[in-house]
Structure formats: C-alpha cells, structure tokens
Design a protein around this motif. Sequence first.
Motif, PDB file in Angstrom:
ATOM      1  N   HIS A  79      10.717  12.621  -6.204  1.00  0.00           N
ATOM      2  CA  HIS A  79      11.933  12.267  -5.677  1.00  0.00           C
ATOM      3  C   HIS A  79      11.953  10.599  -5.073  1.00  0.00           C
ATOM      4  O   HIS A  79      10.744  10.697  -4.895  1.00  0.00           O
ATOM      5  CB  HIS A  79      12.511  13.091  -4.712  1.00  0.00           C
ATOM      6  N   PHE A  80      13.027  10.158  -5.005  1.00  0.00           N
ATOM      7  CA  PHE A  80      12.931   8.770  -4.436  1.00  0.00           C
ATOM      8  C   PHE A  80      12.860   8.612  -2.831  1.00  0.00           C
ATOM      9  O   PHE A  80      13.046  10.045  -2.277  1.00  0.00           O
ATOM     10  CB  PHE A  80      14.272   8.024  -4.896  1.00  0.00           C
ATOM     11  N   TYR A  81      12.355   7.901  -2.225  1.00  0.00           N
ATOM     12  CA  TYR A  81      12.176   7.687  -0.843  1.00  0.00           C
ATOM     13  C   TYR A  81      13.203   6.728  -0.378  1.00  0.00           C
ATOM     14  O   TYR A  81      13.416   6.469   0.819  1.00  0.00           O
ATOM     15  CB  TYR A  81      11.023   7.240  -0.440  1.00  0.00           C
ATOM     16  N   GLY A  82      14.154   6.127  -1.336  1.00  0.00           N
ATOM     17  CA  GLY A  82      15.157   5.425  -0.789  1.00  0.00           C
ATOM     18  C   GLY A  82      14.985   3.673  -0.834  1.00  0.00           C
ATOM     19  O   GLY A  82      15.994   3.187  -0.531  1.00  0.00           O
ATOM     20  N   HIS A  83      13.761   3.283  -1.412  1.00  0.00           N
ATOM     21  CA  HIS A  83      13.602   1.972  -1.516  1.00  0.00           C
ATOM     22  C   HIS A  83      12.843   1.497  -2.859  1.00  0.00           C
ATOM     23  O   HIS A  83      12.225   2.250  -3.369  1.00  0.00           O
ATOM     24  CB  HIS A  83      12.546   1.553  -0.213  1.00  0.00           C
ATOM     25  N   GLY A  84      12.769   0.358  -3.312  1.00  0.00           N
ATOM     26  CA  GLY A  84      12.315  -0.327  -4.121  1.00  0.00           C
ATOM     27  C   GLY A  84      12.467  -1.763  -4.428  1.00  0.00           C
ATOM     28  O   GLY A  84      12.805  -2.265  -3.066  1.00  0.00           O
ATOM     29  N   VAL A  85      11.635  -2.439  -5.165  1.00  0.00           N
ATOM     30  CA  VAL A  85      11.390  -4.021  -5.185  1.00  0.00           C
ATOM     31  C   VAL A  85      11.055  -4.174  -6.622  1.00  0.00           C
ATOM     32  O   VAL A  85      10.502  -3.413  -7.335  1.00  0.00           O
ATOM     33  CB  VAL A  85      10.287  -4.367  -4.154  1.00  0.00           C
ATOM     34  N   PHE A  86      11.481  -5.517  -7.044  1.00  0.00           N
ATOM     35  CA  PHE A  86      11.289  -5.982  -8.562  1.00  0.00           C
ATOM     36  C   PHE A  86       9.779  -6.910  -8.378  1.00  0.00           C
ATOM     37  O   PHE A  86       9.457  -7.451  -7.331  1.00  0.00           O
ATOM     38  CB  PHE A  86      12.527  -6.922  -8.676  1.00  0.00           C
ATOM     39  N   SER A  87       9.532  -6.945  -9.692  1.00  0.00           N
ATOM     40  CA  SER A  87       8.319  -7.760 -10.006  1.00  0.00           C
ATOM     41  C   SER A  87       8.684  -9.350  -9.777  1.00  0.00           C
ATOM     42  O   SER A  87       9.896  -9.539  -9.830  1.00  0.00           O
ATOM     43  CB  SER A  87       7.453  -7.527 -11.374  1.00  0.00           C
ATOM     44  N   ASP A  89       8.641 -11.771 -11.818  1.00  0.00           N
ATOM     45  CA  ASP A  89       9.602 -12.057 -13.149  1.00  0.00           C
ATOM     46  C   ASP A  89      11.001 -11.493 -13.246  1.00  0.00           C
ATOM     47  O   ASP A  89      11.700 -11.784 -14.067  1.00  0.00           O
ATOM     48  CB  ASP A  89       8.727 -12.208 -14.193  1.00  0.00           C
ATOM     49  N   GLY A  90      11.011 -10.615 -12.414  1.00  0.00           N
ATOM     50  CA  GLY A  90      12.410  -9.408 -12.424  1.00  0.00           C
ATOM     51  C   GLY A  90      12.292  -8.483 -13.513  1.00  0.00           C
ATOM     52  O   GLY A  90      13.275  -7.646 -13.752  1.00  0.00           O
ATOM     53  N   ARG A  91      10.972  -8.327 -14.268  1.00  0.00           N
ATOM     54  CA  ARG A  91      11.161  -7.353 -15.266  1.00  0.00           C
ATOM     55  C   ARG A  91      11.080  -5.970 -15.010  1.00  0.00           C
ATOM     56  O   ARG A  91      11.520  -5.197 -15.447  1.00  0.00           O
ATOM     57  CB  ARG A  91       9.924  -7.870 -16.571  1.00  0.00           C
ATOM     58  N   PHE A  92      10.059  -5.820 -14.017  1.00  0.00           N
ATOM     59  CA  PHE A  92       9.765  -4.235 -13.518  1.00  0.00           C
ATOM     60  C   PHE A  92      10.521  -4.109 -12.227  1.00  0.00           C
ATOM     61  O   PHE A  92      10.359  -4.947 -11.270  1.00  0.00           O
ATOM     62  CB  PHE A  92       8.317  -4.110 -13.542  1.00  0.00           C
ATOM     63  N   LEU A  93      10.813  -2.927 -12.079  1.00  0.00           N
ATOM     64  CA  LEU A  93      11.450  -2.443 -10.881  1.00  0.00           C
ATOM     65  C   LEU A  93      10.356  -1.327 -10.484  1.00  0.00           C
ATOM     66  O   LEU A  93       9.716  -0.410 -11.182  1.00  0.00           O
ATOM     67  CB  LEU A  93      12.781  -1.676 -11.071  1.00  0.00           C
ATOM     68  N   PHE A  94       9.762  -1.545  -8.941  1.00  0.00           N
ATOM     69  CA  PHE A  94       8.829  -0.501  -8.506  1.00  0.00           C
ATOM     70  C   PHE A  94       9.665   0.506  -7.334  1.00  0.00           C
ATOM     71  O   PHE A  94      10.254   0.058  -6.660  1.00  0.00           O
ATOM     72  CB  PHE A  94       7.679  -1.060  -8.056  1.00  0.00           C
ATOM     73  N   THR A  95       9.451   1.830  -7.433  1.00  0.00           N
ATOM     74  CA  THR A  95      10.103   2.771  -6.599  1.00  0.00           C
ATOM     75  C   THR A  95       9.142   3.536  -5.985  1.00  0.00           C
ATOM     76  O   THR A  95       8.082   4.013  -6.433  1.00  0.00           O
ATOM     77  CB  THR A  95      11.319   3.611  -7.351  1.00  0.00           C
ATOM     78  N   THR A  96       9.501   3.793  -4.546  1.00  0.00           N
ATOM     79  CA  THR A  96       8.521   4.669  -3.868  1.00  0.00           C
ATOM     80  C   THR A  96       9.144   6.312  -4.081  1.00  0.00           C
ATOM     81  O   THR A  96      10.210   6.359  -4.019  1.00  0.00           O
ATOM     82  CB  THR A  96       8.912   4.268  -2.198  1.00  0.00           C
ATOM     83  N   GLU A  97       8.078   6.902  -4.540  1.00  0.00           N
ATOM     84  CA  GLU A  97       8.583   8.412  -4.800  1.00  0.00           C
ATOM     85  C   GLU A  97       7.284   9.317  -4.315  1.00  0.00           C
ATOM     86  O   GLU A  97       6.470   8.945  -3.920  1.00  0.00           O
ATOM     87  CB  GLU A  97       8.217   8.388  -6.303  1.00  0.00           C
ATOM     88  N   ARG A 112      13.058  -3.148 -16.882  1.00  0.00           N
ATOM     89  CA  ARG A 112      14.343  -3.653 -17.049  1.00  0.00           C
ATOM     90  C   ARG A 112      14.871  -4.213 -18.461  1.00  0.00           C
ATOM     91  O   ARG A 112      15.683  -3.801 -19.065  1.00  0.00           O
ATOM     92  CB  ARG A 112      14.805  -4.758 -16.122  1.00  0.00           C
ATOM     93  N   SER A 113      13.534  -4.578 -19.436  1.00  0.00           N
ATOM     94  CA  SER A 113      13.877  -5.113 -20.629  1.00  0.00           C
ATOM     95  C   SER A 113      14.174  -3.813 -21.435  1.00  0.00           C
ATOM     96  O   SER A 113      14.560  -4.131 -22.599  1.00  0.00           O
ATOM     97  CB  SER A 113      12.748  -5.945 -21.046  1.00  0.00           C
ATOM     98  N   ARG A 118      11.826   4.453 -17.711  1.00  0.00           N
ATOM     99  CA  ARG A 118      10.717   4.808 -16.758  1.00  0.00           C
ATOM    100  C   ARG A 118       9.305   4.570 -17.748  1.00  0.00           C
ATOM    101  O   ARG A 118       9.145   5.394 -18.797  1.00  0.00           O
ATOM    102  CB  ARG A 118      10.710   6.155 -16.015  1.00  0.00           C
ATOM    103  N   VAL A 119       8.341   3.543 -17.430  1.00  0.00           N
ATOM    104  CA  VAL A 119       7.334   3.533 -18.306  1.00  0.00           C
ATOM    105  C   VAL A 119       5.849   3.919 -17.822  1.00  0.00           C
ATOM    106  O   VAL A 119       4.827   3.942 -18.362  1.00  0.00           O
ATOM    107  CB  VAL A 119       7.213   1.978 -18.590  1.00  0.00           C
ATOM    108  N   ASP A 120       5.721   4.042 -16.170  1.00  0.00           N
ATOM    109  CA  ASP A 120       4.336   4.356 -15.623  1.00  0.00           C
ATOM    110  C   ASP A 120       4.588   4.813 -14.134  1.00  0.00           C
ATOM    111  O   ASP A 120       5.730   4.559 -13.762  1.00  0.00           O
ATOM    112  CB  ASP A 120       3.359   2.917 -15.868  1.00  0.00           C
TER     113      ASP A 120
END
Length: 330
Positions: A79-87, A89-97, A112-113, A118-120
């Motif tokens: 489950h998510f913890y409510g926050h995330g951030v982009f790489s 270059d903006g391609r990847f989103l990282f989420t706290t879980e 994002r591309s 979800r890739v990893d």
Amino acid sequence: MRFLNAAQRPDGAYALFGISASGTPVFSVPLPERGHAAAAHPEVPEAVGFARRPGVFAFVLDCVSGRVLHRLDAPEGRHFYGHGVFSMDGRFLFTTENDYEAGEGVIGIWDRSLGYARVDEMPSGGVGPHDIRRLPGTDVLVVANGGIETHPDSGRAKLNIPMMEPNLAYLRGDGVEEIVELPRAMHKNSIRHMAVREDGFVAFGMQWQGDVAQAPVLFGVHMRGEAPRLLWPTEQEQDALRGYVGSVTFSQDGAQVAISSPRGGVVQVIDVAEMRVAHSVEMPDVCGIGADENGFVLTSGDGRVARVDENRFVDLGRQDLRWDNHMVAL
C-alpha cells in the motif's frame, strides 16, 4: 495555479484541488478515499496525487485542465504511504510503500513512458517509509523511514512502537548509500516529512510516539556525509508543537524553513543558519505549507488559507472544505 492540496467536501466526499497563489481553488478531481500528498513532474504540467496510508490508489493529473490521465493501483501486498517523487529526467516515479506481510519498506518504481506501468521496486532502507525526495540535480533519493510497522488488517494502528528505528536513507539505483539515525533515546521520534534545498540540504520533521510531555526535539537538518543537526527550541516553542510536526517547507531563498503542527495549531518559521525559531503564528488545525516569492502559504483543516512572512499574517479567506495535510508546489 501554484499548488495542489487534497481536501474533504462538506458532503464527506474527497477531492484533490488545484489552488491559485491567492488561495482560490482552480479545479478539483474527485478521489475515492482520503488523499494525502502529490508529486509534481519536473518538466511538464503533470502531477500524481496519492491516497492517505493505507490507501492503494494514485491519480496522474494534467495540471492545466485537471483531467485524470492515469490511475495507479498498488500491487498485491503493498500500500502507498502518500508520497512520491520523479526521477531527474521525469521518466520514473518513485513511491513509498509498505510490504506489509514482511513488515518492510519498499520504493515502487513506475515508468511514465509506459503509461506509468509498475516496473520494479527496491528496499527503502527501513520500516515505514513515508516521505521521499530527490536531491536536486541528481538521482539520489532521500527517504524518511518513520520506523513504524503497520498492516492494513489493523487499520492505522502502530504495531512496533517499543522497537521503532526511524532513519533517513539515501538511495541510488537499487542500493542504500547512507543511513542517518537519531540517538537511541529518540527512537520513538518518527521521521515523517522533509524538504530539500537546491544544494541538497535536507530539513526533516518528526512525530513523537510516546508521552507528549516527554517529547524531544522535533526538527532537524542534514547534509550528506555529516551528522544531523537538531533544533533545540525553548520550552514554550517545544510545547506548542504538541509532539507533532505535520509539514516541512523551505522558503524560496532557502534561508528559512516553516514547520506546522495541526495538533498545536501553530506554524514555526526557523532560521536555518542559526537553527532557531525566528517567529511563529497560531492557526487552528494548520498543516499544509507552500512557498512562493511572497513567503509561505498555509492551509488548515477548518478551510482557511493564509499567507505569512516575517512581518505579517494575512488571512486569504475560508473555503467550505477541510484541507488535508500537504500543499505541493507546481
């Protein structure tokens, strides 16, 4: 539009709002449950709004029109913890879980591309990762591992308070590069929210999980490779926070940090160079903090929006909403 902020409507429904610099809602996007924070894309007018823990949804928004572009669903066992951030270059989103069966924190990786597939995932470096930021100009991530174990079957109950081990973890690629811990006597001080300055200087706020009367300091700063520095406030300044810091935001020039306590109904503005409280303002149930060229913008659970700088507090009005915890600058 300058900010995003989740809120609850008078009828009990939840939504994510775009807010102008004057505190006026510009658009809203319905949410199935309560929202928390958002992540702004570094290059295009796009952002991702997250469910509040232990939520399992997130929405990708066009920040010009307010249109929903994608929905993200946490994979089974997360489950998510409510926050995330982009790489960078903006391609990847990282989420706290939360990997809740293992009781371990993970960082979800979404491409994002590929339409935010979800890739990893990778270890967060601790338990209960809440906030996550990227050091400007790099792809180094810093994670606030709050140290609190939870499980959806127990709702929002905290399952390991006597054994908490909060930390700041710096990650690059799939590895942990640096772990920063508090003194053992402060192990119940959950590191929850952060702000990062352009030079990589990290400010962090904490939430004490013990007797409020025994709460230690609740704010600190850190630069990679150094020991953390903690703010030692006056007794009155400490008591005003009621053991809880809800949001942390740098001023645009990086000289000050504002921290909020909805439990104490107060915002303290900290002089970073001197590590002292420069001034504070009272505002019931205040939590959200944004920053622009004119100072800090505040939102509260009773619908108020206000502005504060070193010399004045300006009430920008009240909406028929219950603003949630965080303002996110766009």
